[in-house]
Design a protein around this motif. Structure first.
Motif, short mmCIF file in Angstrom:
data_model
loop_
_atom_site.label_atom_id
_atom_site.label_comp_id
_atom_site.label_asym_id
_atom_site.label_seq_id
_atom_site.Cartn_x
_atom_site.Cartn_y
_atom_site.Cartn_z
N SER A 130 0.83 -1.20 0.00
CA SER A 130 0.00 0.00 0.00
C SER A 130 0.87 1.25 0.00
N GLU A 131 0.22 2.40 -0.19
CA GLU A 131 0.92 3.68 -0.17
C GLU A 131 1.08 4.21 1.25
N TYR A 132 0.50 3.53 2.22
CA TYR A 132 0.56 4.00 3.60
C TYR A 132 1.93 3.70 4.21
N LYS A 133 2.45 4.68 4.91
CA LYS A 133 3.74 4.52 5.58
C LYS A 133 3.51 4.24 7.07
N PRO A 134 4.39 3.45 7.69
CA PRO A 134 4.26 3.23 9.13
C PRO A 134 4.28 4.55 9.88
N ALA A 135 3.60 4.59 11.00
CA ALA A 135 3.50 5.81 11.78
C ALA A 135 4.87 6.26 12.27
N THR A 136 5.09 7.57 12.25
CA THR A 136 6.31 8.14 12.81
C THR A 136 6.18 8.20 14.33
N GLN A 137 7.29 8.47 15.01
CA GLN A 137 7.24 8.57 16.47
C GLN A 137 6.33 9.72 16.91
N GLU A 138 6.35 10.83 16.16
CA GLU A 138 5.47 11.95 16.50
C GLU A 138 4.01 11.55 16.36
N GLU A 139 3.67 10.80 15.30
CA GLU A 139 2.29 10.36 15.11
C GLU A 139 1.85 9.42 16.22
N ILE A 140 2.77 8.56 16.67
CA ILE A 140 2.45 7.65 17.77
C ILE A 140 2.18 8.44 19.05
N CYS A 141 3.00 9.45 19.31
CA CYS A 141 2.80 10.28 20.50
C CYS A 141 1.48 11.05 20.41
N ILE A 142 1.17 11.59 19.23
CA ILE A 142 -0.10 12.30 19.04
C ILE A 142 -1.27 11.37 19.31
N ASP A 143 -1.16 10.15 18.81
CA ASP A 143 -2.24 9.17 19.03
C ASP A 143 -2.44 8.91 20.52
N LYS A 144 -1.35 8.79 21.26
CA LYS A 144 -1.46 8.55 22.70
C LYS A 144 -2.08 9.75 23.41
N ILE A 145 -1.70 10.96 22.98
CA ILE A 145 -2.30 12.16 23.58
C ILE A 145 -3.79 12.19 23.32
N GLU A 146 -4.19 11.86 22.08
CA GLU A 146 -5.62 11.88 21.73
C GLU A 146 -6.41 10.88 22.56
N HIS A 147 -5.77 9.77 22.94
CA HIS A 147 -6.47 8.77 23.74
C HIS A 147 -6.47 9.12 25.24
N LEU A 148 -5.67 10.11 25.62
CA LEU A 148 -5.62 10.52 27.02
C LEU A 148 -6.41 11.79 27.31
N VAL A 149 -6.46 12.68 26.32
CA VAL A 149 -6.98 14.02 26.56
C VAL A 149 -8.27 14.26 25.79
N TYR A 150 -9.25 14.75 26.51
CA TYR A 150 -10.56 15.10 25.95
C TYR A 150 -10.68 16.61 25.84
N ILE A 151 -11.13 17.09 24.68
CA ILE A 151 -11.33 18.52 24.45
C ILE A 151 -12.78 18.85 24.78
#
Length: 242
Positions: A130-151
């Motif tokens: 596929s054209e999809y690239k594995p997640a970068t470290q920044e994307e992994i950290c963003i994902d973890k923040i999104e799962h921890l923090v509610y706006i």
């Protein structure tokens, strides 16, 4: 209701302008009143589905991803006499370069039986570049923040505050229903965790929908580290149900 079964049987990997995947899938053929194999070629922006010398081109109608998986759907009509239209979806496991059929859903009723999504657990997948690239470290950290923090927002959709998801609680009156408990992050603490979390002009960390790392999001891993430290210092513990 007729169950629609979808299987992949044959794979040929190609390059350049050739299809990225060639395979069969089996589904219900209304004309023949039987399960019928259809041949499919998947390209980046479309799919071609064939049967008995007839070919229909399906357009890709949706494409979304998470950290490790993408979900792509194609829509068109099957190459049969009645030409029923449907949507065919696949899961793409990015890190493993594997594709697996997810579901096929007809747009209209078949023999007056409403047909909705029939989703099955598949124990196999096929190699897929596929054209999809594995997640970068920044994307992994963003994902973890999104799962921890509610706006938290107001009824008018105005920003109010940031909160940390702390507990997933089972409703005592309805055991099938769960709700999330949150803990507020005071404004003076939020800006210490991230300069982006200035309550007077907040900016948030998001991967979807574009999966583009903005300049201000490049400190996501440092922010995640400070967020975890804040939770530790304030004895904020996560206790989610599995």
């Amino acid at each position: 209701m007729k169950k629609i079964t979808l299987f992949s049987l044959l794979l040929t990997l190609c390059a350049c302008e050739q299809p990225k995947l060639e395979t069969y899938f089996i589904t219900w053929n209304e004309d023949a009143q039987t399960r019928t194999p259809f041949y499919i070629k998947i390209y980046e922006d479309r799919a071609e589905i064939s049967d008995k010398g007839q070919t229909q081109t399906w357009e890709k109608v949706s494409s979304r991803r998470t950290i490790n998986k993408a979900y792509e759907c194609f829509h068109g009509v099957l190459p049969t006499e009645s030409l029923p239209s449907a949507e065919l979806c696949f899961n793409i496991y990015i890190n493993e370069n594997i594709i697996s059929p997810e579901s096929i859903v007809y747009d209209k009723q078949i023999n007056n039986d409403a047909v909705d999504a029939q989703v099955y657990a598949y124990e196999f997948g096929l190699p897929y570049e596929s054209e999809y690239k594995p997640a970068t470290q920044e994307e992994i950290c963003i994902d973890k923040i999104e799962h921890l923090v509610y706006i938290k927002k107001s009824a008018n959709n105005d920003f109010e505050s940031l909160q940390i998801y702390t507990n997933e609680v089972q409703d005592t009156k309805n055991p099938n229903f769960f709700y999330l408990k949150t803990t507020d992050i005071p404004a003076e603490e939020a800006i210490k965790i991230s300069p982006n979390w200035d309550y007077s002009n907040p900016k948030f960390y998001h991967n979807a929908p574009d999966w583009v790392i903005e300049d201000y999001e490049k400190d996501a891993c440092e922010t995640l580290e400070r967020l975890n430290k804040y939770m530790e210092n304030n004895n904020i513990k996560l206790n989610t149900l599995k």
